[in-house]
Design a protein around this motif. Structure first.
Motif, PDB file in Angstrom:
ATOM      1  N   VAL A 104       0.886  -1.111  -0.077  1.00  0.00           N
ATOM      2  CA  VAL A 104       0.031   0.008   0.049  1.00  0.00           C
ATOM      3  C   VAL A 104       0.829   1.228  -0.076  1.00  0.00           C
ATOM      4  CG1 VAL A 104      -1.720   1.251   1.210  1.00  0.00           C
ATOM      5  CG2 VAL A 104      -1.582  -1.256   1.425  1.00  0.00           C
ATOM      6  N   VAL A 105       0.745   2.103  -0.981  1.00  0.00           N
ATOM      7  CA  VAL A 105       1.633   3.177  -1.171  1.00  0.00           C
ATOM      8  C   VAL A 105       0.569   4.392  -0.809  1.00  0.00           C
ATOM      9  CG1 VAL A 105       3.062   4.530  -2.832  1.00  0.00           C
ATOM     10  CG2 VAL A 105       3.068   1.863  -2.961  1.00  0.00           C
ATOM     11  N   PRO A 106       1.001   5.293   0.050  1.00  0.00           N
ATOM     12  CA  PRO A 106       0.196   6.495   0.404  1.00  0.00           C
ATOM     13  C   PRO A 106       0.504   7.353  -1.072  1.00  0.00           C
ATOM     14  CG  PRO A 106       1.380   5.967   2.344  1.00  0.00           C
ATOM     15  CD  PRO A 106       1.875   5.002   1.094  1.00  0.00           C
ATOM     16  N   THR A 107      -0.460   7.934  -1.356  1.00  0.00           N
ATOM     17  CA  THR A 107      -0.236   9.020  -2.814  1.00  0.00           C
ATOM     18  C   THR A 107      -0.972  10.207  -2.555  1.00  0.00           C
ATOM     19  OG1 THR A 107      -2.002   7.693  -3.933  1.00  0.00           O
ATOM     20  CG2 THR A 107       0.659   6.998  -4.349  1.00  0.00           C
ATOM     21  N   GLY A 108      -0.691  11.150  -1.729  1.00  0.00           N
ATOM     22  CA  GLY A 108      -1.590  12.221  -1.337  1.00  0.00           C
ATOM     23  C   GLY A 108      -2.976  11.742  -0.869  1.00  0.00           C
ATOM     24  N   ASP A 109      -4.028  12.315  -1.298  1.00  0.00           N
ATOM     25  CA  ASP A 109      -5.418  12.069  -0.759  1.00  0.00           C
ATOM     26  C   ASP A 109      -5.821  10.611  -1.232  1.00  0.00           C
ATOM     27  OD1 ASP A 109      -5.727  12.258  -3.420  1.00  0.00           O
ATOM     28  OD2 ASP A 109      -7.164  13.944  -3.306  1.00  0.00           O
ATOM     29  N   HIS A 110      -5.077   9.646  -1.882  1.00  0.00           N
ATOM     30  CA  HIS A 110      -5.643   8.344  -2.007  1.00  0.00           C
ATOM     31  C   HIS A 110      -4.351   7.183  -1.617  1.00  0.00           C
ATOM     32  CE1 HIS A 110      -8.088  10.000  -4.725  1.00  0.00           C
ATOM     33  NE2 HIS A 110      -8.622   9.018  -5.162  1.00  0.00           N
ATOM     34  N   ASP A 111      -4.594   6.040  -1.531  1.00  0.00           N
ATOM     35  CA  ASP A 111      -3.614   4.798  -1.269  1.00  0.00           C
ATOM     36  C   ASP A 111      -3.688   3.939  -2.561  1.00  0.00           C
ATOM     37  OD1 ASP A 111      -2.767   5.577   1.165  1.00  0.00           O
ATOM     38  OD2 ASP A 111      -4.045   4.511   2.226  1.00  0.00           O
ATOM     39  N   LEU A 112      -2.389   3.781  -3.134  1.00  0.00           N
ATOM     40  CA  LEU A 112      -2.434   2.979  -4.295  1.00  0.00           C
ATOM     41  C   LEU A 112      -2.209   1.637  -3.602  1.00  0.00           C
ATOM     42  CD1 LEU A 112      -1.737   2.337  -7.224  1.00  0.00           C
ATOM     43  CD2 LEU A 112       0.485   2.586  -6.895  1.00  0.00           C
ATOM     44  N   PHE A 113      -3.261   0.910  -3.842  1.00  0.00           N
ATOM     45  CA  PHE A 113      -3.298  -0.727  -3.419  1.00  0.00           C
ATOM     46  C   PHE A 113      -2.561  -1.463  -4.657  1.00  0.00           C
ATOM     47  CE2 PHE A 113      -6.729   1.089  -0.931  1.00  0.00           C
ATOM     48  CZ  PHE A 113      -6.279   0.377   0.350  1.00  0.00           C
ATOM     49  N   VAL A 114      -1.479  -1.926  -4.279  1.00  0.00           N
ATOM     50  CA  VAL A 114      -0.690  -3.053  -5.318  1.00  0.00           C
ATOM     51  C   VAL A 114      -1.141  -4.272  -5.121  1.00  0.00           C
ATOM     52  CG1 VAL A 114       1.528  -3.608  -6.005  1.00  0.00           C
ATOM     53  CG2 VAL A 114       1.239  -1.444  -5.295  1.00  0.00           C
ATOM     54  N   GLY A 115      -1.937  -4.902  -5.874  1.00  0.00           N
ATOM     55  CA  GLY A 115      -2.197  -6.364  -5.728  1.00  0.00           C
ATOM     56  C   GLY A 115      -1.281  -7.304  -6.851  1.00  0.00           C
ATOM     57  N   GLN A 116      -1.205  -8.548  -6.244  1.00  0.00           N
ATOM     58  CA  GLN A 116      -0.581  -9.499  -7.049  1.00  0.00           C
ATOM     59  C   GLN A 116      -1.931 -10.279  -7.566  1.00  0.00           C
ATOM     60  OE1 GLN A 116       2.619 -11.720  -5.807  1.00  0.00           O
ATOM     61  NE2 GLN A 116       2.238 -13.456  -7.297  1.00  0.00           N
ATOM     62  N   VAL A 117      -1.986 -10.054  -8.835  1.00  0.00           N
ATOM     63  CA  VAL A 117      -3.100 -10.885  -9.668  1.00  0.00           C
ATOM     64  C   VAL A 117      -2.974 -12.566  -9.199  1.00  0.00           C
ATOM     65  CG1 VAL A 117      -4.277 -11.382 -11.683  1.00  0.00           C
ATOM     66  CG2 VAL A 117      -3.126  -9.359 -11.243  1.00  0.00           C
ATOM     67  N   THR A 118      -4.108 -12.981  -8.636  1.00  0.00           N
ATOM     68  CA  THR A 118      -4.192 -14.447  -8.268  1.00  0.00           C
ATOM     69  C   THR A 118      -5.427 -15.228  -9.148  1.00  0.00           C
ATOM     70  OG1 THR A 118      -5.564 -13.988  -6.570  1.00  0.00           O
ATOM     71  CG2 THR A 118      -3.148 -14.177  -6.030  1.00  0.00           C
ATOM     72  N   GLU A 119      -6.005 -14.553  -9.900  1.00  0.00           N
ATOM     73  CA  GLU A 119      -7.092 -15.186 -10.561  1.00  0.00           C
ATOM     74  C   GLU A 119      -7.583 -14.305 -11.754  1.00  0.00           C
ATOM     75  OE1 GLU A 119     -11.507 -15.439  -9.148  1.00  0.00           O
ATOM     76  OE2 GLU A 119     -10.344 -17.110  -8.071  1.00  0.00           O
ATOM     77  N   VAL A 120      -8.057 -14.880 -12.987  1.00  0.00           N
ATOM     78  CA  VAL A 120      -8.173 -13.820 -14.059  1.00  0.00           C
ATOM     79  C   VAL A 120      -9.512 -14.517 -14.754  1.00  0.00           C
ATOM     80  CG1 VAL A 120      -7.666 -12.940 -16.642  1.00  0.00           C
ATOM     81  CG2 VAL A 120      -5.949 -12.939 -14.656  1.00  0.00           C
ATOM     82  N   HIS A 121     -10.553 -13.845 -14.829  1.00  0.00           N
ATOM     83  CA  HIS A 121     -11.852 -14.233 -15.675  1.00  0.00           C
ATOM     84  C   HIS A 121     -11.879 -13.552 -16.908  1.00  0.00           C
ATOM     85  CE1 HIS A 121     -13.053 -17.205 -12.399  1.00  0.00           C
ATOM     86  NE2 HIS A 121     -12.692 -16.065 -11.652  1.00  0.00           N
TER      87      HIS A 121
END
Length: 183
Positions: free
Chosen positions: A125-142
């Motif tokens: 989770v990277v704080p970016t001003g007024d938002h947080d950037l959630f970095v997610g590892q893709v574990t499933e794709v449909h």
């Protein structure tokens, strides 16, 4: 070309808007997110920027996962509604039901109407001003094969956001530039 100091053009539109889904302890939410991007192919990482005041933010933090869903133009009303309706305003209302959205039975973060879905486990989770950037590892794709050709190229009608609640779609007209054209 005119230049000005303004936030009017800050959204970088046109662009696709992803529906981010989250669920924790029986509470679920769907949120429209314009700031999202692929971050890495190996490992597969996808990032979504979510305001800390949004109802989905604590659901993502507490569950450690989120879904990223891309919907066609036919579902643009739901995309817009997921950004306008707030979990904070209507605790008694199910945004999914209100917007006519359903999820896959075996994958509750995957919206059935999506032509593409990623399920992601939060790795940073990277704080970016007024938002947080959630970095997610893709574990499933449909994905819905009706929206892709035999080579995996998208041929559907994506909902492309212009800003100010307006949407257009992609066209079937395309230009293809093979890599050997630049050798």
């Amino acid at each position: 070309m005119l230049s000005a100091t303004t936030a009017r053009f800050f959204g970088y539109y046109p662009g696709t808007v992803a529906l981010v889904t989250a669920e924790h302890s029986g509470t679920r939410n769907v949120l429209s997110v314009g700031w999202h991007t692929a971050l890495s192919a190996d490992p597969p990482l996808y990032g979504v920027a979510v305001g800390r005041e949004r109802g989905s933010h604590p659901l993502i933090v507490q569950s450690g996962q989120f879904g990223v869903n891309f919907l066609p133009l036919a579902a643009a009303r739901a995309v817009q509604g997921a950004g306008v309706l707030s979990l904070h305003d209507r605790h008694d209302a199910d945004k999914y039901a209100r917007l006519g959205l359903t999820t896959l039975p075996h994958s509750p973060l995957a919206v059935t109407q999506a032509y593409l879905h990623y399920r992601c486990d939060v790795v940073n989770v990277v704080p970016t001003g007024d938002h947080d950037l959630f970095v997610g590892q893709v574990t499933e794709v449909h994905f819905d094969s009706a929206h892709y050709d035999e080579g995996g190229l998208f041929v559907g009608q994506a909902a492309v956001y212009l800003g100010r609640s307006a949407y257009v779609t992609t066209t079937q007209e395309r230009q293809v530039y093979p890599p050997d054209d630049f050798v």
